[in-house]
Design a protein around this motif. Structure first.
Motif, mmCIF file in Angstrom:
data_model
loop_
_atom_site.group_PDB
_atom_site.id
_atom_site.type_symbol
_atom_site.label_atom_id
_atom_site.label_comp_id
_atom_site.label_asym_id
_atom_site.label_seq_id
_atom_site.Cartn_x
_atom_site.Cartn_y
_atom_site.Cartn_z
ATOM 1 N N ASP A 1 9.240 14.537 42.805
ATOM 2 C CA ASP A 1 9.232 15.953 43.163
ATOM 3 C C ASP A 1 9.028 16.150 44.662
ATOM 4 O OD1 ASP A 1 9.557 16.401 40.511
ATOM 5 O OD2 ASP A 1 7.510 17.097 40.132
ATOM 6 N N GLU A 2 8.244 15.262 45.284
ATOM 7 C CA GLU A 2 7.999 15.397 46.717
ATOM 8 C C GLU A 2 9.287 15.269 47.523
ATOM 9 O OE1 GLU A 2 6.401 13.521 44.646
ATOM 10 O OE2 GLU A 2 4.345 14.309 44.628
ATOM 11 N N ALA A 3 10.225 14.480 47.011
ATOM 12 C CA ALA A 3 11.490 14.310 47.711
ATOM 13 C C ALA A 3 12.256 15.626 47.767
ATOM 14 C CB ALA A 3 12.330 13.238 47.022
ATOM 15 N N MET A 4 12.227 16.394 46.705
ATOM 16 C CA MET A 4 12.925 17.672 46.690
ATOM 17 C C MET A 4 12.256 18.660 47.640
ATOM 18 S SD MET A 4 15.699 18.714 45.137
ATOM 19 C CE MET A 4 15.882 17.934 43.537
ATOM 20 N N GLN A 5 10.943 18.607 47.736
ATOM 21 C CA GLN A 5 10.235 19.488 48.661
ATOM 22 C C GLN A 5 10.544 19.109 50.118
ATOM 23 O OE1 GLN A 5 6.170 19.046 47.442
ATOM 24 N NE2 GLN A 5 6.474 20.062 45.468
ATOM 25 N N THR A 6 10.609 17.817 50.392
ATOM 26 C CA THR A 6 10.965 17.366 51.734
ATOM 27 C C THR A 6 12.393 17.760 52.071
ATOM 28 O OG1 THR A 6 9.476 15.475 51.507
ATOM 29 C CG2 THR A 6 11.133 15.346 53.234
ATOM 30 N N PHE A 7 13.272 17.655 51.087
ATOM 31 C CA PHE A 7 14.661 18.075 51.234
ATOM 32 C C PHE A 7 14.729 19.533 51.678
ATOM 33 C CE2 PHE A 7 18.191 20.289 49.133
ATOM 34 C CZ PHE A 7 19.292 19.591 49.602
ATOM 35 N N ALA A 8 13.994 20.392 51.014
ATOM 36 C CA ALA A 8 14.005 21.817 51.350
ATOM 37 C C ALA A 8 13.446 22.065 52.741
ATOM 38 C CB ALA A 8 13.199 22.600 50.308
ATOM 39 N N ALA A 9 12.405 21.348 53.102
ATOM 40 C CA ALA A 9 11.779 21.554 54.406
ATOM 41 C C ALA A 9 12.706 21.118 55.535
ATOM 42 C CB ALA A 9 10.460 20.794 54.479
ATOM 43 N N ARG A 10 13.375 19.985 55.387
ATOM 44 C CA ARG A 10 14.218 19.475 56.461
ATOM 45 C C ARG A 10 15.481 20.306 56.659
ATOM 46 N NH1 ARG A 10 13.713 12.848 55.939
ATOM 47 N NH2 ARG A 10 11.435 12.796 56.256
ATOM 48 N N LEU A 11 15.918 21.012 55.620
ATOM 49 C CA LEU A 11 17.066 21.897 55.757
ATOM 50 C C LEU A 11 16.636 23.335 56.033
ATOM 51 C CD1 LEU A 11 19.553 20.660 53.008
ATOM 52 C CD2 LEU A 11 19.781 20.464 55.494
ATOM 53 N N ALA A 12 15.344 23.541 56.238
ATOM 54 C CA ALA A 12 14.794 24.861 56.540
ATOM 55 C C ALA A 12 15.163 25.874 55.472
ATOM 56 C CB ALA A 12 15.273 25.330 57.920
ATOM 57 N N LEU A 13 15.068 25.461 54.207
ATOM 58 C CA LEU A 13 15.330 26.380 53.108
ATOM 59 C C LEU A 13 14.128 27.295 52.909
ATOM 60 C CD1 LEU A 13 16.946 23.955 50.484
ATOM 61 C CD2 LEU A 13 18.060 25.272 52.310
ATOM 62 N N ASP A 14 14.343 28.375 52.177
ATOM 63 C CA ASP A 14 13.260 29.308 51.916
ATOM 64 C C ASP A 14 12.172 28.596 51.114
ATOM 65 O OD1 ASP A 14 11.800 31.426 50.206
ATOM 66 O OD2 ASP A 14 12.869 32.652 51.677
ATOM 67 N N PRO A 15 10.934 28.568 51.626
ATOM 68 C CA PRO A 15 9.878 27.804 50.944
ATOM 69 C C PRO A 15 9.472 28.378 49.597
ATOM 70 C CG PRO A 15 8.962 29.095 52.746
ATOM 71 C CD PRO A 15 10.446 29.214 52.857
ATOM 72 N N VAL A 16 9.905 29.582 49.290
ATOM 73 C CA VAL A 16 9.555 30.176 48.005
ATOM 74 C C VAL A 16 10.784 30.255 47.103
ATOM 75 C CG1 VAL A 16 8.632 32.192 46.824
ATOM 76 C CG2 VAL A 16 7.656 31.488 49.025
ATOM 77 N N LEU A 17 11.752 31.054 47.486
ATOM 78 C CA LEU A 17 12.911 31.283 46.622
ATOM 79 C C LEU A 17 13.740 30.027 46.411
ATOM 80 C CD1 LEU A 17 14.087 34.777 47.959
ATOM 81 C CD2 LEU A 17 12.670 34.271 45.964
ATOM 82 N N ASP A 18 14.068 29.328 47.493
ATOM 83 C CA ASP A 18 14.921 28.152 47.370
ATOM 84 C C ASP A 18 14.199 27.001 46.682
ATOM 85 O OD1 ASP A 18 17.019 29.457 48.561
ATOM 86 O OD2 ASP A 18 16.582 28.714 50.571
ATOM 87 N N VAL A 19 12.932 26.819 47.004
ATOM 88 C CA VAL A 19 12.172 25.752 46.353
ATOM 89 C C VAL A 19 12.045 26.025 44.860
ATOM 90 C CG1 VAL A 19 9.896 24.670 46.181
ATOM 91 C CG2 VAL A 19 10.919 25.068 48.426
ATOM 92 N N GLN A 20 11.847 27.285 44.484
ATOM 93 C CA GLN A 20 11.790 27.630 43.067
ATOM 94 C C GLN A 20 13.124 27.363 42.378
ATOM 95 O OE1 GLN A 20 10.506 31.709 42.903
ATOM 96 N NE2 GLN A 20 8.328 31.195 43.124
ATOM 97 N N ALA A 21 14.231 27.587 43.105
ATOM 98 C CA ALA A 21 15.553 27.323 42.540
ATOM 99 C C ALA A 21 15.820 25.837 42.392
ATOM 100 C CB ALA A 21 16.622 27.970 43.427
ATOM 101 N N LEU A 22 15.185 25.009 43.226
ATOM 102 C CA LEU A 22 15.382 23.568 43.151
ATOM 103 C C LEU A 22 14.527 22.909 42.064
ATOM 104 C CD1 LEU A 22 15.425 22.684 46.958
ATOM 105 C CD2 LEU A 22 17.375 22.573 45.394
#
Length: 281
Positions: free
Chosen positions: A111-132
């Motif tokens: 799961d940490e890999a998906m969170q790192t993925f979102a952070a490095r692409l500057a995705l929305d930390p709430v909406l996009d992370v919830q979608a992932l």
């Protein structure tokens, strides 16, 4: 692993004009096309591009790393074979991050890999992370291809829009056919080694000659343009120090992708040293 069962899409968060000069450094023939706002997609042109001696995820990891270093933009590799599918994200000099699903869609990543993925692409930390998050949970109705399509759907919020026919999980020949229809005119027809020729030539022909820089067309004196400020860059010595062992490691493992990544670092470092010495008083 059967090479014909493998497929891949290489994405870069940069416009094709910025990506094109770096394609030759990947040592593979690619078709390059725009993939939405601020994204490019590269499709391996040769068939088969995978010899079977190296897993598809390792090949794509090397390509993504090389492209990220060369373009200074995040590079995302989507890959799949008969048994698995996944992604690898490379950004700068940081360690690539990836996630894997089995063919039936079973998550085997962290799961940490998906969170790192979102952070490095500057995705929305709430909406996009919830979608992932659903992509990391078991779902009997979602196979590996559905997982990759879900990932692409989330990235659509960043402007990613893959051209028609370029969908994860599609057969390699279909991907090549679709890419040929949308590939830009800058693609070199005789191989990746010339992939940057078109753009380089355009820059050279449009550049001002020394005479034009000092005199206008009517012969009048024109003010010289102030030099552009230097771009921030990693010290050349650091690039050389990182590139040499990476190149040797890639050669030892016969990995074209990692060898290319190391070679890019070496070339950039050597050129950086040359520029620094040339600029020295």
């Amino acid at each position: 692993m059967n090479a014909t069962s493998a497929g891949a899409l290489l994405l870069c968060r940069a416009e094709p004009a910025a990506v094109r000069p770096s394609v030759a450094l990947l040592r593979e023939r690619f078709l390059l096309a725009a993939a939405g706002r601020g994204w490019s997609v590269l499709v391996p042109e040769d068939a088969p591009w995978l010899s079977g001696t190296e897993p598809v995820d390792r090949v794509l990891s090397g390509w993504a790393t090389a492209l990220a270093v060369a373009t200074n933009s995040p590079a995302l590799a989507l890959w799949w074979d008969a048994d698995r599918a996944g992604y690898t994200l490379a950004a700068g000099f940081r360690r690539p991050v990836g996630y894997v699903w089995l063919a039936d869609g079973t998550p085997v990543g962290e799961d940490e890999a998906m969170q790192t993925f979102a952070a490095r692409l500057a995705l929305d930390p709430v909406l996009d992370v919830q979608a992932l998050e659903p992509l990391t949970r078991a779902d009997r109705d979602a196979d590996a291809r559905a997982r990759l399509l879900g990932l692409v759907a989330v990235l659509a919020r960043t402007g990613l829009d893959l051209p028609e026919g370029l969908a994860p999980g599609a057969p390699a020949e279909r991907l090549r056919g679709a890419a040929r229809l949308v590939a830009g005119p800058g693609r070199a027809p005789d191989g990746a080694e010339n992939a940057g020729t078109s753009e380089s030539a355009g820059t050279a022909t449009s550049a001002e000659t020394p005479e034009n820089a000092e005199h206008g067309e009517a012969g009048g004196v024109a003010a010289r343009r102030p030099p552009k400020p230097p771009r921030p860059h990693v010290p050349a010595v650091v690039q050389i120090a990182a590139g040499l062992p990476l190149t040797l490691w890639g050669l030892a493992r016969r990995s074209a992708g990692w060898t290319a990544a190391g070679a890019i670092l070496l070339v950039h470092g050597i050129l950086g040293l040359a520029r620094e010495r040339g600029a020295a008083p």
